[in-house]
Scaffold this motif. Structure first.
Motif, PDB file in Angstrom:
ATOM      1  N   UNK A  14       0.814  -1.215   0.000  1.00  0.00           N
ATOM      2  CA  UNK A  14       0.000   0.000   0.000  1.00  0.00           C
ATOM      3  C   UNK A  14       0.848   1.266   0.000  1.00  0.00           C
ATOM      4  N   UNK A  15       1.970   1.252   0.711  1.00  0.00           N
ATOM      5  CA  UNK A  15       2.818   2.440   0.809  1.00  0.00           C
ATOM      6  C   UNK A  15       3.382   2.858  -0.543  1.00  0.00           C
ATOM      7  N   UNK A  16       3.433   1.941  -1.502  1.00  0.00           N
ATOM      8  CA  UNK A  16       3.961   2.267  -2.832  1.00  0.00           C
ATOM      9  C   UNK A  16       3.008   3.113  -3.662  1.00  0.00           C
ATOM     10  N   UNK A  17       1.739   3.124  -3.291  1.00  0.00           N
ATOM     11  CA  UNK A  17       0.777   3.888  -4.068  1.00  0.00           C
ATOM     12  C   UNK A  17       0.884   5.361  -3.689  1.00  0.00           C
ATOM     13  N   UNK A  18       1.669   6.075  -4.459  1.00  0.00           N
ATOM     14  CA  UNK A  18       1.819   7.516  -4.280  1.00  0.00           C
ATOM     15  C   UNK A  18       2.250   8.126  -5.603  1.00  0.00           C
ATOM     16  N   UNK A  19       1.907   9.390  -5.788  1.00  0.00           N
ATOM     17  CA  UNK A  19       2.210  10.111  -7.027  1.00  0.00           C
ATOM     18  C   UNK A  19       1.653   9.381  -8.250  1.00  0.00           C
ATOM     19  N   UNK A  20       0.382   8.996  -8.175  1.00  0.00           N
ATOM     20  CA  UNK A  20      -0.277   8.258  -9.253  1.00  0.00           C
ATOM     21  C   UNK A  20      -1.152   9.211 -10.061  1.00  0.00           C
ATOM     22  N   UNK A  21      -0.981   9.171 -11.377  1.00  0.00           N
ATOM     23  CA  UNK A  21      -1.761  10.011 -12.288  1.00  0.00           C
ATOM     24  C   UNK A  21      -2.734   9.158 -13.082  1.00  0.00           C
ATOM     25  N   UNK A  22      -3.905   9.712 -13.345  1.00  0.00           N
ATOM     26  CA  UNK A  22      -4.896   9.060 -14.196  1.00  0.00           C
ATOM     27  C   UNK A  22      -5.141   9.983 -15.382  1.00  0.00           C
ATOM     28  N   UNK A  23      -5.000   9.431 -16.593  1.00  0.00           N
ATOM     29  CA  UNK A  23      -5.254  10.194 -17.813  1.00  0.00           C
ATOM     30  C   UNK A  23      -6.260   9.443 -18.674  1.00  0.00           C
ATOM     31  N   UNK A  24      -6.912  10.176 -19.577  1.00  0.00           N
ATOM     32  CA  UNK A  24      -7.965   9.625 -20.431  1.00  0.00           C
ATOM     33  C   UNK A  24      -7.694  10.045 -21.866  1.00  0.00           C
ATOM     34  N   UNK A  25      -8.099   9.208 -22.830  1.00  0.00           N
ATOM     35  CA  UNK A  25      -7.943   9.569 -24.230  1.00  0.00           C
ATOM     36  C   UNK A  25      -8.956   8.883 -25.118  1.00  0.00           C
ATOM     37  N   UNK A  63      -3.369   4.573 -15.896  1.00  0.00           N
ATOM     38  CA  UNK A  63      -2.961   4.839 -14.518  1.00  0.00           C
ATOM     39  C   UNK A  63      -1.451   4.678 -14.489  1.00  0.00           C
ATOM     40  N   UNK A  64      -0.735   5.721 -14.066  1.00  0.00           N
ATOM     41  CA  UNK A  64       0.726   5.653 -14.130  1.00  0.00           C
ATOM     42  C   UNK A  64       1.371   6.408 -12.984  1.00  0.00           C
ATOM     43  N   UNK A  65       2.642   6.093 -12.760  1.00  0.00           N
ATOM     44  CA  UNK A  65       3.474   6.837 -11.816  1.00  0.00           C
ATOM     45  C   UNK A  65       4.879   6.869 -12.377  1.00  0.00           C
ATOM     46  N   UNK A  66       5.649   7.859 -11.973  1.00  0.00           N
ATOM     47  CA  UNK A  66       6.961   8.054 -12.585  1.00  0.00           C
ATOM     48  C   UNK A  66       8.092   7.368 -11.833  1.00  0.00           C
ATOM     49  N   UNK A  67       7.857   6.967 -10.591  1.00  0.00           N
ATOM     50  CA  UNK A  67       8.910   6.321  -9.810  1.00  0.00           C
ATOM     51  C   UNK A  67       8.445   4.953  -9.337  1.00  0.00           C
ATOM     52  N   UNK A  68       9.350   4.034  -9.166  1.00  0.00           N
ATOM     53  CA  UNK A  68       9.086   2.681  -8.672  1.00  0.00           C
ATOM     54  C   UNK A  68       8.041   1.946  -9.507  1.00  0.00           C
ATOM     55  N   UNK A  69       7.802   0.716  -9.114  1.00  0.00           N
ATOM     56  CA  UNK A  69       6.789  -0.100  -9.782  1.00  0.00           C
ATOM     57  C   UNK A  69       5.404   0.268  -9.267  1.00  0.00           C
ATOM     58  N   UNK A  70       4.422   0.090 -10.102  1.00  0.00           N
ATOM     59  CA  UNK A  70       3.035   0.327  -9.712  1.00  0.00           C
ATOM     60  C   UNK A  70       2.353  -1.027  -9.630  1.00  0.00           C
ATOM     61  N   UNK A  71       1.948  -1.427  -8.425  1.00  0.00           N
ATOM     62  CA  UNK A  71       1.301  -2.715  -8.209  1.00  0.00           C
ATOM     63  C   UNK A  71      -0.161  -2.477  -7.868  1.00  0.00           C
ATOM     64  N   UNK A  72      -1.052  -2.936  -8.737  1.00  0.00           N
ATOM     65  CA  UNK A  72      -2.487  -2.785  -8.513  1.00  0.00           C
ATOM     66  C   UNK A  72      -3.129  -4.163  -8.528  1.00  0.00           C
ATOM     67  N   UNK A  73      -3.968  -4.424  -7.544  1.00  0.00           N
ATOM     68  CA  UNK A  73      -4.645  -5.715  -7.470  1.00  0.00           C
ATOM     69  C   UNK A  73      -6.006  -5.678  -8.145  1.00  0.00           C
ATOM     70  N   UNK A  74      -6.691  -4.580  -8.012  1.00  0.00           N
ATOM     71  CA  UNK A  74      -8.019  -4.465  -8.606  1.00  0.00           C
ATOM     72  C   UNK A  74      -8.284  -3.007  -8.939  1.00  0.00           C
ATOM     73  N   UNK A  75      -8.766  -2.771 -10.137  1.00  0.00           N
ATOM     74  CA  UNK A  75      -9.081  -1.411 -10.581  1.00  0.00           C
ATOM     75  C   UNK A  75     -10.457  -1.433 -11.224  1.00  0.00           C
ATOM     76  N   UNK A  76     -11.316  -0.538 -10.804  1.00  0.00           N
ATOM     77  CA  UNK A  76     -12.623  -0.352 -11.435  1.00  0.00           C
ATOM     78  C   UNK A  76     -12.657   1.052 -12.004  1.00  0.00           C
ATOM     79  N   UNK A  77     -13.092   1.172 -13.242  1.00  0.00           N
ATOM     80  CA  UNK A  77     -13.225   2.480 -13.880  1.00  0.00           C
ATOM     81  C   UNK A  77     -14.677   2.632 -14.286  1.00  0.00           C
ATOM     82  N   UNK A  78     -15.277   3.743 -13.870  1.00  0.00           N
ATOM     83  CA  UNK A  78     -16.670   4.015 -14.184  1.00  0.00           C
ATOM     84  C   UNK A  78     -16.747   5.249 -15.063  1.00  0.00           C
ATOM     85  N   UNK A  79     -17.560   5.177 -16.086  1.00  0.00           N
ATOM     86  CA  UNK A  79     -17.748   6.312 -16.974  1.00  0.00           C
ATOM     87  C   UNK A  79     -19.219   6.523 -17.265  1.00  0.00           C
TER      88      UNK A  79
END
Length: 82
Positions: A14-25, A63-79
């Motif tokens: 959990x501590x690794x989840x920081x400085x996370x950006x979400x972009x759309x295209x 979903x991205x971050x610029x440092x370290x690995x990004x480990x995600x177990x479950x992601x839900x995106x609603x639009x």
């Protein structure tokens, strides 16, 4: 698409989840419209909700971050269809 991204965190990473950006295209090669940001760090068993601060139109979410690995177990995106 109006987007809301929900991230569930596992206690050991959990501590690794920081400085996370979400972009759309609209296309897979053009996913660069800013949507949201999570400064973190995350906490064990925390449910992180990143709401778009704007109303971008898109089909793809990154979903991205610029440092370290990004480990995600479950992601839900609603639009919302437009």
């Amino acid at each position: 698409m109006r987007t809301q991204t929900v991230l569930g965190l596992v206690k050991y990473v959990a501590f690794r989840l920081q400085d996370v950006s979400v972009t759309v295209g609209l296309t897979e090669s053009d996913v660069n419209t800013p949507c949201g940001f999570f400064a973190g760090p995350g906490k064990a068993s925390e449910l992180v909700v990143i709401d778009c601060t704007t109303l971008p139109r898109g089909r793809f979410v990154k979903i991205s971050k610029t440092t370290e690995a990004l480990t995600l177990c479950e992601v839900d995106v609603f639009g919302v269809p437009v």
